[in-house]
Design a protein around this motif. Structure first.
Motif, PDB file in Angstrom:
ATOM      1  N   ALA A 125      -4.040  -2.439   3.920  1.00 37.91           N
ATOM      2  CA  ALA A 125      -2.887  -3.188   3.405  1.00 37.91           C
ATOM      3  C   ALA A 125      -1.708  -2.251   3.179  1.00 37.91           C
ATOM      4  O   ALA A 125      -0.562  -2.570   3.515  1.00 37.91           O
ATOM      5  N   VAL A 126      -2.007  -1.093   2.616  1.00 36.84           N
ATOM      6  CA  VAL A 126      -0.947  -0.105   2.375  1.00 36.84           C
ATOM      7  C   VAL A 126      -0.376   0.384   3.711  1.00 36.84           C
ATOM      8  O   VAL A 126       0.825   0.590   3.854  1.00 36.84           O
ATOM      9  N   VAL A 130      -0.190  -1.238  -3.899  1.00 35.69           N
ATOM     10  CA  VAL A 130      -1.410  -1.621  -4.613  1.00 35.69           C
ATOM     11  C   VAL A 130      -1.425  -0.984  -6.004  1.00 35.69           C
ATOM     12  O   VAL A 130      -1.193   0.221  -6.140  1.00 35.69           O
ATOM     13  N   VAL A 131      -1.668  -1.810  -7.006  1.00 38.01           N
ATOM     14  CA  VAL A 131      -1.904  -1.307  -8.360  1.00 38.01           C
ATOM     15  C   VAL A 131      -3.284  -1.820  -8.768  1.00 38.01           C
ATOM     16  O   VAL A 131      -3.544  -3.022  -8.692  1.00 38.01           O
ATOM     17  N   LEU A 132      -4.158  -0.897  -9.138  1.00 39.17           N
ATOM     18  CA  LEU A 132      -5.497  -1.339  -9.512  1.00 39.17           C
ATOM     19  C   LEU A 132      -5.903  -0.757 -10.857  1.00 39.17           C
ATOM     20  O   LEU A 132      -5.462   0.343 -11.217  1.00 39.17           O
ATOM     21  N   ALA A 133      -6.696  -1.524 -11.569  1.00 45.31           N
ATOM     22  CA  ALA A 133      -7.306  -1.042 -12.804  1.00 45.31           C
ATOM     23  C   ALA A 133      -8.795  -0.967 -12.549  1.00 45.31           C
ATOM     24  O   ALA A 133      -9.384  -1.936 -12.073  1.00 45.31           O
ATOM     25  N   GLY A 189       1.320   9.475   3.050  1.00 47.54           N
ATOM     26  CA  GLY A 189       1.350   9.358   4.503  1.00 47.54           C
ATOM     27  C   GLY A 189      -0.020   9.179   5.126  1.00 47.54           C
ATOM     28  O   GLY A 189      -0.165   8.573   6.177  1.00 47.54           O
ATOM     29  N   GLU A 190      -1.031   9.708   4.462  1.00 49.55           N
ATOM     30  CA  GLU A 190      -2.380   9.677   5.033  1.00 49.55           C
ATOM     31  C   GLU A 190      -3.051   8.318   4.869  1.00 49.55           C
ATOM     32  O   GLU A 190      -3.892   7.949   5.645  1.00 49.55           O
ATOM     33  N   ARG A 191      -2.639   7.593   3.799  1.00 50.73           N
ATOM     34  CA  ARG A 191      -3.381   6.386   3.429  1.00 50.73           C
ATOM     35  C   ARG A 191      -3.302   5.301   4.486  1.00 50.73           C
ATOM     36  O   ARG A 191      -4.264   4.644   4.816  1.00 50.73           O
ATOM     37  N   GLY A 192      -2.148   5.146   5.065  1.00 43.86           N
ATOM     38  CA  GLY A 192      -1.951   4.064   6.013  1.00 43.86           C
ATOM     39  C   GLY A 192      -2.735   4.218   7.291  1.00 43.86           C
ATOM     40  O   GLY A 192      -2.932   3.255   8.021  1.00 43.86           O
TER      41      GLY A 192
END
Lengths: 232, 222
Positions: free
Chosen positions: A179-180, A186-189, A224-227
């Motif tokens: 998704a990113v 994305v914000v996660l808890a 940059g790596e996440r996508g």
């Protein structure tokens, strides 16, 4: 000019007369994965609900995806996906009907429904099963399928790994990265530190309804790596 | 707004069709009410026939409480109401959809109760058009008012007991007007039953307007 995905300044939100957010300052850039961390009752879920426009911010500044939530909390809802403690599904409707209703209600296209169901492994007989007959983990996957099919710009995930088996926890992580990669934020808890730290770029410590510290996530991927990681 | 209303009404009716609460619980409840009235007045058959319109609409009112409670119970389970708010659906569309679904369930129950009244109470039919027009307007009013008060009670822990207290006094004009109109429609009164439709139409219009304008605020507060 590119708006930050989330910009809170001195944001206060009340439940009854109790300030569940007591002056939150938070910036989240677009395309970021941010982890909210803190003890139970710290205000993490409230912060996620405020970002979704479900908990009104009564004081301070709260902008999400360029929309002013203090002036109009409804304005951002269609662009946000929230996976909360409850799955917001109708027990008597089938898996496919639930996802289809959620997508159509948010103005999305039905084209993505079958793809989302396939991604979450909710095909065949399972797709036609009433949600009331599913296990907790399967319900969680249906709620995730809604999130995927809605194609939200901002994913708000409250304990997203809870109830999922190892295989689907890995799948969830891949979905978040994917998704990113497509431009979402994305914000996660999560209390699952290892997994969440590996996903997030930054960790936001929440306590007593305020943000206490913002630090880089140990072991997190750079933006940059996440996508580049895609769903298998 | 209309698209959203259709979507919500379709969802609510599909949930009702699957759960079969209306057919397996509310409909038998309605028939039991008719039967009990029948037992209570059976020794005085003319009185039972005279009272049939009022007994019918009392039964409809009691069933409407169950239909409204059910309509909001499905949104209370598993945070579905938050999902509805998050979807960005037009609140007026949500109101119209839920009111239409409640009204559709009531129409089905009215047909069943109507047949029960004919069989059990031995009533005849004088003006079918008036009968149908009354039922349409009264049902629209009950659906709209029920949905407005249903969402007001939805977020409260005492909603099951509070809802009848909120709705029943408010819908008293519907009971009065629909009963009088039906007395004329069934040939039990020489009055002009059509004049009661003004009251029923006004009631429905007021609550549809209230719901369309105010449902968004009520949904946020629920």
């Amino acid at each position: 000019m590119v708006h930050p995905a989330i910009r809170f300044r001195g944001a206060v939100a009340l439940v009854g007369r109790f300030p569940v957010l007591a002056g939150v300052d938070l910036d989240v850039a677009q395309g970021e994965i941010v982890l909210l961390q803190g003890p139970n009752g710290a205000g993490k879920s409230s912060l996620l609900r405020a970002c979704a426009g479900l908990l009104p911010v009564v004081h301070g500044c709260a902008e999400v995806l360029g929309a002013d939530l203090v002036a109009d909390p409804r304005s951002v809802r269609r662009r946000v996906g929230l996976l909360g403690h409850s799955s917001a599904l109708y027990d008597d409707l089938s898996v496919r009907e639930n996802v289809r209703f959620a997508v159509r209600a948010s103005g999305g296209s039905r084209d993505g429904v079958d793809d989302a169901l396939a991604t979450l492994g909710l095909t065949g007989r399972l797709a036609g099963t009433p949600v009331g007959g599913l296990s907790a983990g399967q319900r969680r996957r249906v709620a995730l399928a809604v999130l995927v099919a809605r194609n939200a710009e901002l994913w708000l995930l409250d304990e997203p790994h809870a109830g999922l088996d190892a295989e689907h926890r890995d799948l969830l992580d891949r979905l978040v990265r994917s998704a990113v990669g497509k431009g979402a934020t994305v914000v996660l808890a999560s209390h699952e530190r290892d997994r969440a730290h590996a996903l997030a770029g930054r960790v936001v410590e929440v306590s007593g309804g305020v943000v206490n510290a913002v630090t880089p996530a140990p072991g997190g991927l750079a933006r940059g790596e996440r996508g580049r990681a895609n769903v298998a | 707004m209309w698209r959203d209303a259709l979507l919500v009404a379709g969802k609510d009716l599909r949930v009702e069709a699957r759960s079969r609460v209306a057919t397996n619980q509310v409909a038998p409840y309605a028939l039991v009410i008719l039967l009990l009235f029948g037992f209570a007045f059976d020794s005085n058959r003319p009185l039972l026939t005279q009272a049939a319109p009022g007994l019918f609409w009392v039964a409809v009112l009691l069933c409407s409480l169950l239909a409204v409670q059910r309509s909001f119970a499905i949104e209370a389970a598993d945070g579905a109401r938050d999902g509805l708010r998050l979807s960005g659906l037009d609140p007026a569309g949500i109101f119209l959809g839920k009111a239409a679904a409640v009204a559709a369930v009531l129409v089905g129950l009215e047909v069943l109760l109507g047949a029960g009244v004919v069989v059990l109470y031995g009533t005849g039919l004088h003006d079918p058009l008036l009968l149908v027009a009354t039922a349409v307007l009264a049902t629209a009013g009950l659906g709209a008012a029920g949905t407005v008060y249903g969402i007001m009670a939805a977020g409260l822990r005492v909603r099951e007991t509070l809802l009848p207290l909120l709705i029943l006094p408010v819908v008293a004009p519907v009971l009065l007007a629909a009963t009088e109109a039906w007395r004329a429609a069934l040939g039990l009164s020489a009055d002009n039953g059509w004049r009661w439709l003004t009251l029923l139409g006004s009631f429905a219009a007021i609550y549809v307007t209230l719901g369309v304008l105010g449902f968004g605020t009520l949904l946020e507060e629920a």
